[in-house]
Every structure is written in C-alpha cells, then in structure tokens.
Scaffold this motif. Sequence first.
Motif, short mmCIF file in Angstrom:
data_model
loop_
_atom_site.label_atom_id
_atom_site.label_comp_id
_atom_site.label_asym_id
_atom_site.label_seq_id
_atom_site.Cartn_x
_atom_site.Cartn_y
_atom_site.Cartn_z
N ARG A 9 0.88 -1.19 0.00
CA ARG A 9 0.00 0.00 0.00
C ARG A 9 0.90 1.22 0.00
O ARG A 9 1.77 1.35 0.87
CB ARG A 9 -0.89 0.03 1.24
N ILE A 10 0.68 2.11 -0.98
CA ILE A 10 1.51 3.30 -1.06
C ILE A 10 0.70 4.55 -0.71
O ILE A 10 -0.53 4.51 -0.62
CB ILE A 10 2.16 3.46 -2.45
N GLN A 11 1.40 5.64 -0.55
CA GLN A 11 0.76 6.92 -0.24
C GLN A 11 -0.08 7.38 -1.43
O GLN A 11 0.33 7.24 -2.58
CB GLN A 11 1.82 7.96 0.08
N PRO A 12 -1.26 7.94 -1.18
CA PRO A 12 -2.12 8.43 -2.27
C PRO A 12 -1.40 9.47 -3.14
O PRO A 12 -0.62 10.27 -2.65
CB PRO A 12 -3.29 9.08 -1.54
N GLY A 13 -1.69 9.38 -4.44
CA GLY A 13 -1.15 10.35 -5.39
C GLY A 13 0.28 10.10 -5.82
O GLY A 13 0.85 10.89 -6.56
N LYS A 14 0.86 9.00 -5.40
CA LYS A 14 2.27 8.71 -5.72
C LYS A 14 2.42 7.56 -6.72
O LYS A 14 3.51 7.04 -6.91
CB LYS A 14 3.03 8.35 -4.43
N GLN A 15 1.32 7.18 -7.37
CA GLN A 15 1.36 6.00 -8.23
C GLN A 15 2.39 6.10 -9.36
O GLN A 15 3.13 5.16 -9.59
CB GLN A 15 -0.03 5.71 -8.82
N ALA A 16 2.42 7.20 -10.07
CA ALA A 16 3.34 7.32 -11.21
C ALA A 16 4.79 7.23 -10.74
O ALA A 16 5.61 6.54 -11.36
CB ALA A 16 3.10 8.62 -11.97
N GLU A 17 5.10 7.88 -9.63
CA GLU A 17 6.45 7.82 -9.09
C GLU A 17 6.80 6.41 -8.61
O GLU A 17 7.90 5.92 -8.84
CB GLU A 17 6.62 8.80 -7.93
N PHE A 18 5.83 5.76 -7.95
CA PHE A 18 6.07 4.42 -7.45
C PHE A 18 6.21 3.43 -8.61
O PHE A 18 7.04 2.52 -8.54
CB PHE A 18 4.97 3.97 -6.50
N ASP A 19 5.41 3.59 -9.65
CA ASP A 19 5.51 2.71 -10.83
C ASP A 19 6.94 2.68 -11.34
O ASP A 19 7.49 1.62 -11.64
CB ASP A 19 4.58 3.18 -11.95
N ALA A 20 7.56 3.85 -11.45
CA ALA A 20 8.94 3.94 -11.93
C ALA A 20 9.92 3.36 -10.91
O ALA A 20 10.86 2.65 -11.27
CB ALA A 20 9.29 5.39 -12.25
N ALA A 21 9.68 3.65 -9.63
CA ALA A 21 10.59 3.20 -8.58
C ALA A 21 10.60 1.68 -8.45
O ALA A 21 11.67 1.07 -8.33
CB ALA A 21 10.22 3.85 -7.25
N ILE A 22 9.44 1.06 -8.46
CA ILE A 22 9.40 -0.40 -8.29
C ILE A 22 10.05 -1.10 -9.47
O ILE A 22 10.79 -2.07 -9.30
CB ILE A 22 7.96 -0.92 -8.01
N GLN A 23 9.83 -0.58 -10.66
CA GLN A 23 10.48 -1.17 -11.84
C GLN A 23 12.00 -1.02 -11.76
O GLN A 23 12.74 -1.96 -12.03
CB GLN A 23 9.96 -0.51 -13.12
N ARG A 24 12.46 0.17 -11.35
CA ARG A 24 13.90 0.41 -11.21
C ARG A 24 14.49 -0.51 -10.14
O ARG A 24 15.55 -1.10 -10.34
CB ARG A 24 14.15 1.88 -10.87
N GLY A 25 13.80 -0.64 -9.01
CA GLY A 25 14.30 -1.49 -7.93
C GLY A 25 14.40 -2.95 -8.33
O GLY A 25 15.36 -3.64 -7.97
N ILE A 26 13.43 -3.43 -9.07
CA ILE A 26 13.47 -4.81 -9.53
C ILE A 26 14.60 -5.00 -10.55
O ILE A 26 15.39 -5.92 -10.44
CB ILE A 26 12.12 -5.24 -10.13
N ASP A 27 14.66 -4.10 -11.52
CA ASP A 27 15.68 -4.23 -12.58
C ASP A 27 17.10 -4.08 -12.05
O ASP A 27 18.00 -4.82 -12.46
CB ASP A 27 15.44 -3.20 -13.68
N GLN A 28 17.31 -3.13 -11.16
CA GLN A 28 18.66 -2.82 -10.70
C GLN A 28 19.11 -3.63 -9.49
O GLN A 28 20.31 -3.80 -9.28
CB GLN A 28 18.78 -1.33 -10.36
N VAL A 29 18.17 -4.12 -8.69
CA VAL A 29 18.56 -4.78 -7.44
C VAL A 29 18.07 -6.22 -7.38
O VAL A 29 18.86 -7.16 -7.35
CB VAL A 29 18.04 -3.97 -6.22
N ILE A 30 16.76 -6.42 -7.33
CA ILE A 30 16.23 -7.76 -7.07
C ILE A 30 16.59 -8.75 -8.18
O ILE A 30 16.91 -9.90 -7.91
CB ILE A 30 14.70 -7.71 -6.86
N SER A 31 16.56 -8.31 -9.43
CA SER A 31 16.82 -9.24 -10.54
C SER A 31 18.24 -9.82 -10.51
O SER A 31 18.51 -10.82 -11.14
CB SER A 31 16.57 -8.55 -11.88
N LYS A 32 19.13 -9.20 -9.73
CA LYS A 32 20.51 -9.68 -9.64
C LYS A 32 20.72 -10.59 -8.43
O LYS A 32 21.81 -11.12 -8.23
CB LYS A 32 21.45 -8.48 -9.56
#
Length: 100
Positions: A9-32
């Motif tokens: 659950r994220i803070q309201p109104g932060k969806q676009a920023e979170f969409d980018a952040a979660i993708q970046r976190g997965i690609d740069q950190v978790i996927s490795k």
Amino acid sequence: MILELADIRIQPGKQAEFDAAIQRGIDQVISKAKGFRGYKVNKGIESPERYVLQIFWETLENHTVDFRQSPAFTEWRGIVGPFFAAPPVVEHFTLLAKSD
C-alpha cells in the motif's frame, strides 16, 4: 520454486512515481539476487494505491536469507520504501496446481 507475494500500500497520489521506482528497484537490485527467477507487478483498479508484487525464487532461503540479509535489501528498500503507506504484508507460497 517459491512465490513471494507482497501486498503493498503506497501513499495516495504517488502511483506514477512508485511505478517507476518499483520497476527500477526490480531491474537494478532484485533481478541480480541469488535464486531470482522472475516477477510480476499488478496494480489495483478499485484501490489505486494497492500493488501486488510477485517474485519467484528458486528456494525460500534465496529470499529470506540470501536477499533479506544482504546489502541489496537495504538498497531495494531505499528505492521503494519512501512510498509505503504501511509496511508490506509478505508471505511465501508453493505451487499446488496451474493451468497451461
């Protein structure tokens, strides 16, 4: 194979920023991470601040020990954590059945 299911659950109104952040976190950190086998991210329609993250691991320990006890976990939380409205609910599952 183990499924990690995180109900986020994220803070309201932060969806676009979170969409980018979660993708970046997965690609740069978790996927490795050791034992990482894939992921899916779904975002809520009725509840736009809710996300369901599915990460597939080779073993439970790949997530609970190899990843969670590594510096990569701190890096991941640094990317996505600022958006959380509450700590994610995380559980692990094994496959019982599936369709083709």
